[in-house]
Design an enzyme around this catalytic site. Structure first.
Site, PDB file in Angstrom:
ATOM      1  N   ARG A  81       0.857  -1.173   0.000  1.00  0.00           N
ATOM      2  CA  ARG A  81       0.000   0.000   0.000  1.00  0.00           C
ATOM      3  C   ARG A  81       0.904   1.237   0.000  1.00  0.00           C
ATOM      4  NH1 ARG A  81      -2.723   3.114   4.778  1.00  0.00           N
ATOM      5  NH2 ARG A  81      -3.884   4.614   3.555  1.00  0.00           N
ATOM      6  N   HIS A 125      -3.064  10.976   0.544  1.00  0.00           N
ATOM      7  CA  HIS A 125      -2.499  10.795   1.880  1.00  0.00           C
ATOM      8  C   HIS A 125      -1.888  12.133   2.310  1.00  0.00           C
ATOM      9  CE1 HIS A 125      -1.140   7.421   4.760  1.00  0.00           C
ATOM     10  NE2 HIS A 125      -0.817   8.557   5.356  1.00  0.00           N
ATOM     11  N   GLU A 170      -7.663   8.530   6.053  1.00  0.00           N
ATOM     12  CA  GLU A 170      -7.981   9.213   7.307  1.00  0.00           C
ATOM     13  C   GLU A 170      -8.497  10.640   7.131  1.00  0.00           C
ATOM     14  OE1 GLU A 170      -4.599   8.949   9.924  1.00  0.00           O
ATOM     15  OE2 GLU A 170      -4.776   6.792  10.127  1.00  0.00           O
ATOM     16  N   ASN A 298      -7.594   1.867   9.816  1.00  0.00           N
ATOM     17  CA  ASN A 298      -6.314   2.070  10.482  1.00  0.00           C
ATOM     18  C   ASN A 298      -6.563   2.046  11.976  1.00  0.00           C
ATOM     19  OD1 ASN A 298      -5.269   2.493   7.947  1.00  0.00           O
ATOM     20  ND2 ASN A 298      -4.824   4.675   8.229  1.00  0.00           N
ATOM     21  N   TYR A 300      -4.685   2.089  15.756  1.00  0.00           N
ATOM     22  CA  TYR A 300      -3.477   2.214  16.583  1.00  0.00           C
ATOM     23  C   TYR A 300      -3.778   2.086  18.080  1.00  0.00           C
ATOM     24  CZ  TYR A 300      -0.888   3.583  12.444  1.00  0.00           C
ATOM     25  OH  TYR A 300      -0.285   3.573  11.219  1.00  0.00           O
ATOM     26  N   GLU A 368      -3.641  -0.044   8.137  1.00  0.00           N
ATOM     27  CA  GLU A 368      -2.493   0.370   8.958  1.00  0.00           C
ATOM     28  C   GLU A 368      -2.666  -0.149  10.368  1.00  0.00           C
ATOM     29  OE1 GLU A 368      -1.498   4.567   9.172  1.00  0.00           O
ATOM     30  OE2 GLU A 368      -1.898   4.827   7.035  1.00  0.00           O
TER      31      GLU A 368
HETATM   32  C1  PNW Z   1      -1.557   7.597  10.551  1.00  0.00           C
HETATM   33  N1  PNW Z   1      -2.092  12.632  14.876  1.00  0.00           N
HETATM   34  O1  PNW Z   1      -1.640   8.820  11.083  1.00  0.00           O
HETATM   35  C2  PNW Z   1      -1.172   7.859   9.136  1.00  0.00           C
HETATM   36  O2  PNW Z   1      -2.032   7.353   8.167  1.00  0.00           O
HETATM   37  C3  PNW Z   1       0.259   7.611   8.838  1.00  0.00           C
HETATM   38  O3  PNW Z   1       0.644   8.484   7.813  1.00  0.00           O
HETATM   39  C4  PNW Z   1       1.094   7.764  10.103  1.00  0.00           C
HETATM   40  O4  PNW Z   1       2.464   7.683   9.845  1.00  0.00           O
HETATM   41  C5  PNW Z   1       0.634   6.689  11.065  1.00  0.00           C
HETATM   42  O5  PNW Z   1      -0.733   6.830  11.352  1.00  0.00           O
HETATM   43  C6  PNW Z   1       1.388   6.656  12.380  1.00  0.00           C
HETATM   44  O6  PNW Z   1       1.137   7.808  13.121  1.00  0.00           O
HETATM   45  C7  PNW Z   1      -1.710   9.682  12.079  1.00  0.00           C
HETATM   46  O7  PNW Z   1      -1.079  13.239  15.283  1.00  0.00           O
HETATM   47  C8  PNW Z   1      -0.613  10.474  12.405  1.00  0.00           C
HETATM   48  O8  PNW Z   1      -3.241  12.924  15.290  1.00  0.00           O
HETATM   49  C9  PNW Z   1      -0.731  11.444  13.340  1.00  0.00           C
HETATM   50  C10 PNW Z   1      -1.961  11.650  13.928  1.00  0.00           C
HETATM   51  C11 PNW Z   1      -3.060  10.883  13.608  1.00  0.00           C
HETATM   52  C12 PNW Z   1      -2.921   9.896  12.668  1.00  0.00           C
END
Ligand code: PNW
Length: 457
Positions: A81, A125, A170, A298, A300, A368
């Site tokens: 991706r 992105h 996102e 995605n 996390y 992700e």
């Molecule tokens: C995702 N925040 O993003 C993204 O899709 C990626 O580009 C990124 O590298 C990955 O998660 C890891 O962080 C975020 O600060 C990055 O709110 C930062 C934030 C949220 C999502």
């Protein structure tokens, strides 16, 4: 002991992959006719990026893409991706196509196909052409139209080899973090403007779904949403209400129109006084809610939401991000080097929650999931192996129609406002030289993928 962690057996055809994004890895921001994006501009703003860095060089993948393809091939993944940079293809966002920009992706796609690696292409992105921001960016509807035209150009060129398209990555982050919180490009702190940006991103998604299906009848089209279960930090009713507000802003503002064709109950009330939502037009929801071939998720972390006083008591002056919620830390929950709670069960909750709320839910890809380390070195990364194994197990348990999993990220890369400190890669990157060194997690995954046996075989 990483030897004890395994990947779950998945159904035949399950797609194993790794993910990246253009601005985070490519570098070469002024090469071959690429126009500036909002991230080039934002990175120059003092204090915007933690280490004062930018994506100017990043992993230099614009020149080292062959190495990246070899790394994917060595890992043994089924799919990659990556994202196409809009300002490489259309330097001012619309108008004349920049041939060398398209040719870069053409070569990359050819190389992937040659190795039997299926490209999953994200069209947006976060690297909006600066020229479009100068005339309003995502605050204005024209940007949505330009986005669909750009997508058409890309699909006309790559559509004979690319069958899987992700319209947006996102939209929550593009709109609320970029236009309300101001931590991401373009760095605005607006109320009405940010909600307009969110809506226009979704309109752009809808127009692009339609455009892709028109130029490429067999295209499989989806969107990637970042989803985080919002749970009350404490037992108080006020925390439950705070979690509900967080869920509305973070998750349901996007899931409900895209998967259910309507904005969630309570949304208007949440933003009363902040915006009159006058950017909405008849027909928008039918467009936004058109059926998709898949949903990208995605995941996390979970959010532990606590009630907090509004920073700005006057709604008319509030940013859309100010909803009277503070994100709390929960004692006993382990966290990553970035302070993100590690709760694999949150992925289970996300997937089962979607299946419960949306009867016609399309197949899902985890597009992700990953963990950052702040330590510099290559080599041992047992916490990453454990993170992957536990999240995969949670996803497999969910029982939803899960078609694939992409680890974020193949490479250490430019982590937006946090700069180059956080390293998410299966592969270490030495930024001064660009040298790539696979970590233990890469070898672990390679070995597990080589020995995988699909369910039922
Ligand atoms: C995702 N925040 O993003 C993204 O899709 C990626 O580009 C990124 O590298 C990955 O998660 C890891 O962080 C975020 O600060 C990055 O709110 C930062 C934030 C949220 C999502």
């Amino acid at each position: 002991m990483t030897g004890s962690y395994d990947i779950p057996a998945m159904p035949d055809g399950f797609v194993w992959g790794a993910a990246t994004a253009a601005y985070q890895i490519e570098g070469a921001v002024a090469e071959d006719g690429r126009g500036p994006s909002i991230w080039d501009t934002f990175c120059r703003r003092p204090g915007a990026v933690a280490d004062g860095s930018s994506g100017e060089v990043a992993c230099d993948s614009y020149h080292r893409w062959c190495d990246d393809v070899d790394l994917l091939d060595g890992l043994g993944v089924d799919a990659y991706r990556f994202s196409v940079a809009w300002p490489r293809v259309l330097p001012t966002g619309h108008g004349t196509v920049n041939k060398p920009g398209l040719e870069y992706y053409d070569r990359l796609v050819d190389a992937l196909c040659e190795k039997g690696i299926r490209p999953f292409v994200t069209l947006y992105h976060w690297d909006l052409p600066q020229a479009l921001e100068d005339v309003g960016g995502w605050r204005v509807r024209d940007t949505a139209e330009h986005f669909a035209d750009y997508a058409t150009v890309v699909a006309e060129r790559l559509g004979d080899r690319v069958h899987d398209w992700i319209t947006l990555n996102e939209p929550y982050v593009s709109s609320m973090v970029g236009y309300a919180e101001g931590r991401h490009a373009p760095g605005a702190t607006e109320g009405h403007g940010a909600l307009a940006a969110a809506h226009h991103l979704l309109v752009g998604h809808g127009l692009t779904v339609r455009a892709l299906r028109a130029v490429q009848p067999g295209a499989r089209v989806g969107i990637t949403l970042n989803l985080s279960p919002a749970v009350p930090a404490g037992d108080a009713e006020a925390d439950r209400a705070a979690a509900d507000r967080m869920d509305l802003m973070l998750n349901r503002q996007f899931t409900d129109p895209v998967l259910g064709g309507s904005y969630p109950d309570g949304f208007e009330r949440l933003y009363a006084g902040v915006s009159d939502l006058s950017f909405r037009r008849d027909g928008d929801l039918a467009l936004i809610g058109a059926p998709l071939d898949f949903l990208g998720v995605n995941y996390y972390y979970r959010i532990h939401a606590a009630d907090a006083p509004y920073e700005q008591p006057d709604p008319a002056l509030r940013s859309a991000f100010d909803i009277g919620v503070r994100s709390a830390t929960r004692a006993g929950v382990p966290v990553t080097d970035l302070g993100w709670p590690i709760e694999p069960h949150g992925l289970y909750e996300t997937l089962t929650g979607l299946a419960g709320r949306f009867p016609g839910l399309p197949p899902i890809y985890v597009t992700e999931n990953g963990v950052a380390q702040l330590r510099e070195e290559p080599g041992a990364d047992p916490e990453r192996i454990r993170f992957i194994a536990e999240h995969l197990a949670a996803a497999a348990r969910s029982g939803v129609d899960l078609r694939g999993y992409f680890y974020w990220s193949l490479l250490d890369n430019f982590e937006w406002a946090r700069g180059y400190g956080p390293r998410f890669g299966l592969v270490h990157v030495d930024y001064p030289t660009g040298e790539r060194t696979p970590r233990a997690s890469y070898h672990w995954l390679r070995e597990r993928l080589a020995r995988r046996t699909p369910i039922g075989s």
